[in-house]
Scaffold this motif. Sequence first.
Motif, PDB file in Angstrom:
ATOM      1  N   ARG A 202       0.834  -1.197   0.000  1.00  0.00           N
ATOM      2  CA  ARG A 202       0.000   0.000   0.000  1.00  0.00           C
ATOM      3  C   ARG A 202       0.873   1.253   0.000  1.00  0.00           C
ATOM      4  NH1 ARG A 202      -4.034  -1.892   4.897  1.00  0.00           N
ATOM      5  NH2 ARG A 202      -5.072  -3.589   3.767  1.00  0.00           N
ATOM      6  N   ALA A 203       0.309   2.340  -0.451  1.00  0.00           N
ATOM      7  CA  ALA A 203       1.030   3.613  -0.441  1.00  0.00           C
ATOM      8  C   ALA A 203       1.352   4.036   0.988  1.00  0.00           C
ATOM      9  CB  ALA A 203       0.194   4.698  -1.128  1.00  0.00           C
ATOM     10  N   ASN A 204       2.549   4.540   1.167  1.00  0.00           N
ATOM     11  CA  ASN A 204       2.994   5.078   2.454  1.00  0.00           C
ATOM     12  C   ASN A 204       2.941   4.043   3.580  1.00  0.00           C
ATOM     13  OD1 ASN A 204       3.237   7.729   1.247  1.00  0.00           O
ATOM     14  ND2 ASN A 204       0.989   7.829   1.346  1.00  0.00           N
ATOM     15  N   THR A 205       3.186   2.791   3.208  1.00  0.00           N
ATOM     16  CA  THR A 205       3.215   1.700   4.180  1.00  0.00           C
ATOM     17  C   THR A 205       4.489   0.899   3.958  1.00  0.00           C
ATOM     18  OG1 THR A 205       0.808   1.528   4.142  1.00  0.00           O
ATOM     19  CG2 THR A 205       2.011  -0.358   5.033  1.00  0.00           C
ATOM     20  N   ALA A 206       5.188   0.574   5.038  1.00  0.00           N
ATOM     21  CA  ALA A 206       6.387  -0.257   4.904  1.00  0.00           C
ATOM     22  C   ALA A 206       5.988  -1.635   4.404  1.00  0.00           C
ATOM     23  CB  ALA A 206       7.105  -0.360   6.247  1.00  0.00           C
ATOM     24  N   VAL A 207       6.755  -2.172   3.472  1.00  0.00           N
ATOM     25  CA  VAL A 207       6.386  -3.442   2.870  1.00  0.00           C
ATOM     26  C   VAL A 207       6.302  -4.551   3.906  1.00  0.00           C
ATOM     27  CG1 VAL A 207       8.769  -4.097   2.259  1.00  0.00           C
ATOM     28  CG2 VAL A 207       6.851  -4.978   0.925  1.00  0.00           C
ATOM     29  N   GLU A 208       7.166  -4.488   4.934  1.00  0.00           N
ATOM     30  CA  GLU A 208       7.153  -5.526   5.977  1.00  0.00           C
ATOM     31  C   GLU A 208       5.873  -5.496   6.799  1.00  0.00           C
ATOM     32  OE1 GLU A 208       9.370  -3.156   5.684  1.00  0.00           O
ATOM     33  OE2 GLU A 208      11.289  -4.084   5.142  1.00  0.00           O
ATOM     34  N   GLU A 209       5.199  -4.362   6.788  1.00  0.00           N
ATOM     35  CA  GLU A 209       3.994  -4.206   7.611  1.00  0.00           C
ATOM     36  C   GLU A 209       2.694  -4.372   6.823  1.00  0.00           C
ATOM     37  OE1 GLU A 209       4.322  -0.405   9.455  1.00  0.00           O
ATOM     38  OE2 GLU A 209       6.235  -0.876  10.450  1.00  0.00           O
ATOM     39  N   ASP A 210       2.801  -4.646   5.544  1.00  0.00           N
ATOM     40  CA  ASP A 210       1.600  -4.802   4.719  1.00  0.00           C
ATOM     41  C   ASP A 210       1.070  -6.229   4.868  1.00  0.00           C
ATOM     42  OD1 ASP A 210      -0.151  -5.336   2.439  1.00  0.00           O
ATOM     43  OD2 ASP A 210       0.520  -3.387   1.678  1.00  0.00           O
ATOM     44  N   PRO A 211      -0.132  -6.415   5.437  1.00  0.00           N
ATOM     45  CA  PRO A 211      -0.641  -7.781   5.675  1.00  0.00           C
ATOM     46  C   PRO A 211      -0.876  -8.567   4.391  1.00  0.00           C
ATOM     47  CG  PRO A 211      -2.346  -6.131   6.100  1.00  0.00           C
ATOM     48  CD  PRO A 211      -1.064  -5.390   5.921  1.00  0.00           C
ATOM     49  N   GLN A 212      -1.231  -7.899   3.310  1.00  0.00           N
ATOM     50  CA  GLN A 212      -1.473  -8.591   2.041  1.00  0.00           C
ATOM     51  C   GLN A 212      -0.177  -9.180   1.504  1.00  0.00           C
ATOM     52  OE1 GLN A 212      -1.202  -8.808  -2.257  1.00  0.00           O
ATOM     53  NE2 GLN A 212      -0.507  -6.992  -1.172  1.00  0.00           N
ATOM     54  N   VAL A 213       0.913  -8.439   1.627  1.00  0.00           N
ATOM     55  CA  VAL A 213       2.208  -8.943   1.169  1.00  0.00           C
ATOM     56  C   VAL A 213       2.660 -10.107   2.046  1.00  0.00           C
ATOM     57  CG1 VAL A 213       4.637  -8.362   0.775  1.00  0.00           C
ATOM     58  CG2 VAL A 213       2.842  -6.708   0.190  1.00  0.00           C
TER      59      VAL A 213
ATOM     60  N   MET B  94       6.624   1.685  -4.380  1.00  0.00           N
ATOM     61  CA  MET B  94       5.763   0.544  -4.002  1.00  0.00           C
ATOM     62  C   MET B  94       6.113  -0.692  -4.816  1.00  0.00           C
ATOM     63  SD  MET B  94       2.271   2.835  -3.888  1.00  0.00           S
ATOM     64  CE  MET B  94       1.125   1.486  -4.059  1.00  0.00           C
ATOM     65  N   ILE B  95       6.329  -0.485  -6.109  1.00  0.00           N
ATOM     66  CA  ILE B  95       6.680  -1.603  -6.993  1.00  0.00           C
ATOM     67  C   ILE B  95       8.048  -2.157  -6.625  1.00  0.00           C
ATOM     68  CG2 ILE B  95       7.172  -2.263  -9.379  1.00  0.00           C
ATOM     69  CD1 ILE B  95       5.209   0.034 -10.218  1.00  0.00           C
ATOM     70  N   ARG B  96       9.026  -1.258  -6.538  1.00  0.00           N
ATOM     71  CA  ARG B  96      10.410  -1.667  -6.276  1.00  0.00           C
ATOM     72  C   ARG B  96      10.532  -2.372  -4.921  1.00  0.00           C
ATOM     73  NH1 ARG B  96      12.118   2.981  -5.883  1.00  0.00           N
ATOM     74  NH2 ARG B  96      12.420   3.407  -8.107  1.00  0.00           N
ATOM     75  N   ASP B  97       9.946  -1.800  -3.884  1.00  0.00           N
ATOM     76  CA  ASP B  97      10.047  -2.361  -2.530  1.00  0.00           C
ATOM     77  C   ASP B  97       9.436  -3.746  -2.447  1.00  0.00           C
ATOM     78  OD1 ASP B  97      11.167   0.051  -1.865  1.00  0.00           O
ATOM     79  OD2 ASP B  97       9.439   0.785  -0.704  1.00  0.00           O
ATOM     80  N   THR B  98       8.261  -3.902  -3.067  1.00  0.00           N
ATOM     81  CA  THR B  98       7.549  -5.185  -2.957  1.00  0.00           C
ATOM     82  C   THR B  98       8.289  -6.280  -3.702  1.00  0.00           C
ATOM     83  OG1 THR B  98       5.479  -3.921  -2.918  1.00  0.00           O
ATOM     84  CG2 THR B  98       5.300  -6.294  -3.173  1.00  0.00           C
ATOM     85  N   VAL B  99       8.774  -5.977  -4.889  1.00  0.00           N
ATOM     86  CA  VAL B  99       9.538  -6.973  -5.643  1.00  0.00           C
ATOM     87  C   VAL B  99      10.790  -7.365  -4.869  1.00  0.00           C
ATOM     88  CG1 VAL B  99      10.864  -7.405  -7.739  1.00  0.00           C
ATOM     89  CG2 VAL B  99       8.660  -6.224  -7.895  1.00  0.00           C
ATOM     90  N   ARG B 100      11.505  -6.379  -4.359  1.00  0.00           N
ATOM     91  CA  ARG B 100      12.747  -6.666  -3.622  1.00  0.00           C
ATOM     92  C   ARG B 100      12.473  -7.509  -2.379  1.00  0.00           C
ATOM     93  NH1 ARG B 100      15.090  -1.516  -2.915  1.00  0.00           N
ATOM     94  NH2 ARG B 100      16.172  -1.849  -4.887  1.00  0.00           N
ATOM     95  N   PHE B 101      11.397  -7.188  -1.662  1.00  0.00           N
ATOM     96  CA  PHE B 101      11.044  -7.925  -0.451  1.00  0.00           C
ATOM     97  C   PHE B 101      10.762  -9.392  -0.771  1.00  0.00           C
ATOM     98  CE2 PHE B 101       7.767  -9.385   2.593  1.00  0.00           C
ATOM     99  CZ  PHE B 101       8.445  -9.183   3.789  1.00  0.00           C
ATOM    100  N   LEU B 102      10.036  -9.624  -1.840  1.00  0.00           N
ATOM    101  CA  LEU B 102       9.713 -11.003  -2.226  1.00  0.00           C
ATOM    102  C   LEU B 102      10.957 -11.750  -2.687  1.00  0.00           C
ATOM    103  CD1 LEU B 102       6.392 -10.263  -4.162  1.00  0.00           C
ATOM    104  CD2 LEU B 102       6.596 -11.354  -1.921  1.00  0.00           C
TER     105      LEU B 102
END
Length: 534
Positions: free
Chosen positions: A78-89, A125-133
């Motif tokens: 989500r926008a303005n949310t840390a990727v580690e804290e996004d429940p969907q991710v 958002m795109i970059r962070d989520t891809v990197r996290f996964l």
Amino acid sequence: MKSVFLYDTTLRDGTQGEGFQLSRLDKLRIAERLDRFGIDYIEGGWPGSNPKDIEFFKEARKLDLKHARLAAFGSTRRANTAVEEDPQVRLLIEAETPVVTIFGKSWELHVTEVLRTTPAENRAMIRDTVRFLKEHGREVVYDAEHFFDGYKDSAEHALATLEAAAEGGADVLVLCDTNGGTLPSEITAICTAVKERLPDTPFGIHTHNDCELGVANAIAAVRAGGTQVQGTINGYGERTGNCNLTSVIPILQLKMGHEVVPDLSGLQSLSYFVDDVSNNPHFARAPFIGKTAFAHKGGMHVNAVQKLARSYEHIEPAEVGNRQHILVSELSGQSNILIKARELGLELEKGSPEATAVLSRVKELEHAGYSFEAAGGSLELLIRRQMGNYEKPFDLKEFHTSYRLYRDGHQPVCEATVKLYVGEVAEYTVAEGHGVVNALDKALRKALLPFYPEIEEVSLLDYKVRIIDGHDHTAAKTRVLVVSGDGERNWGTVGVSENIIEASWIAIVDSIDLFLQRRGSRAQNGDTSGGPAA
């Protein structure tokens, strides 16, 4: 090395189509079948969207997939949310699939008006989520939603979102024609631009069929260098559906030389399996795998394919698990009749009086409203009768049907009586049923069972009514098609009359008659030893 990979989204995008629903068990069965066929990636659903998909991924861990890699589907953080804290991710990680597919916004309109954020934050958002996964060991497929619309609106913005995914480490960038409105020429040009801008990251294609170009657009992307094709079996999907894998797979393999599956001959059975599991009818006119894909009706065509099949067939039907169908109608020539008779195990000589009589009778009956395309059983009986190797199993004297409606709340009563002869023995029976046709069917069987007990094996599987020459209103002719089966094979029979009951009777009688002819049945009553053989 494989040059094009298949990504199936029947279990996710397909279920967004009207009339296409799957239970958890359905999804597991289809996943196993897709794997057996040779699909490379199977998108199982969105773990964060509903309890059924969460349960599916729990059960899917037990699947012994031999070839395919299972993918969970979701979105960027989500926008303005840390990727580690996004429940969907987090749910995407907990699905424990080797592949995760996420979508992000390519169209600036969606970024500013739907997400209500900035292009810079969208890229993050795109970059962070891809990197996290990727840090969690997943193969990552990035679906660039609305990419082509976004590119046409602002090429630089759309390309920058792909760069963000590539910076995060995406394994493949999938360009999505989400609205289905892009033309093949545009697909080619835009895919070429993407390849020039991001030469080191493979790209794929995800198309929809709103302009009936889903398959054509996928092929255009492959020709421009795409290495992954996403689609669904039978084209199921939202609105008019997704790119149809049952069409694009044989095109890739047979027409373009890409070996995408090990054995194409299971394509039709896979298509039918998905239809059956989802309780949807088969599309007869589907390319490659439809019942009519290799059907020939015109006499000139049939004469040609009898001599050289490829004169009117672009591939061998068996390559995709299909077969040639020769239809018989008023357009038929003798070649149609001869081939159809041979299929039925009946030998007719070209130019013989019998062949001429059959053709003449078919044209006469078709003119009267009959259609033998789905009524091969009635056609077989017609051929048997003209060849002279037919004996009637019984003779009808009369039948009567009635429908009584009571005003005191009593259930309506449908009743039929049948009087017939088997040899010299008369049978007069009465039966009630759910409707007059059902009652008539029961009365006929009741009369014949003492002589032909084997008809217990015959079941009426389908019953269809069509009005012919509707301008005659209630006096119009009615065509009735009946499909029957004995547990081993099915056959269709047809009846035509101004009276729906008589049309039904003709079709039902043909159905039982054909069964008895094929069995070579004879009446089992000692009093009819000199009577007709069936």
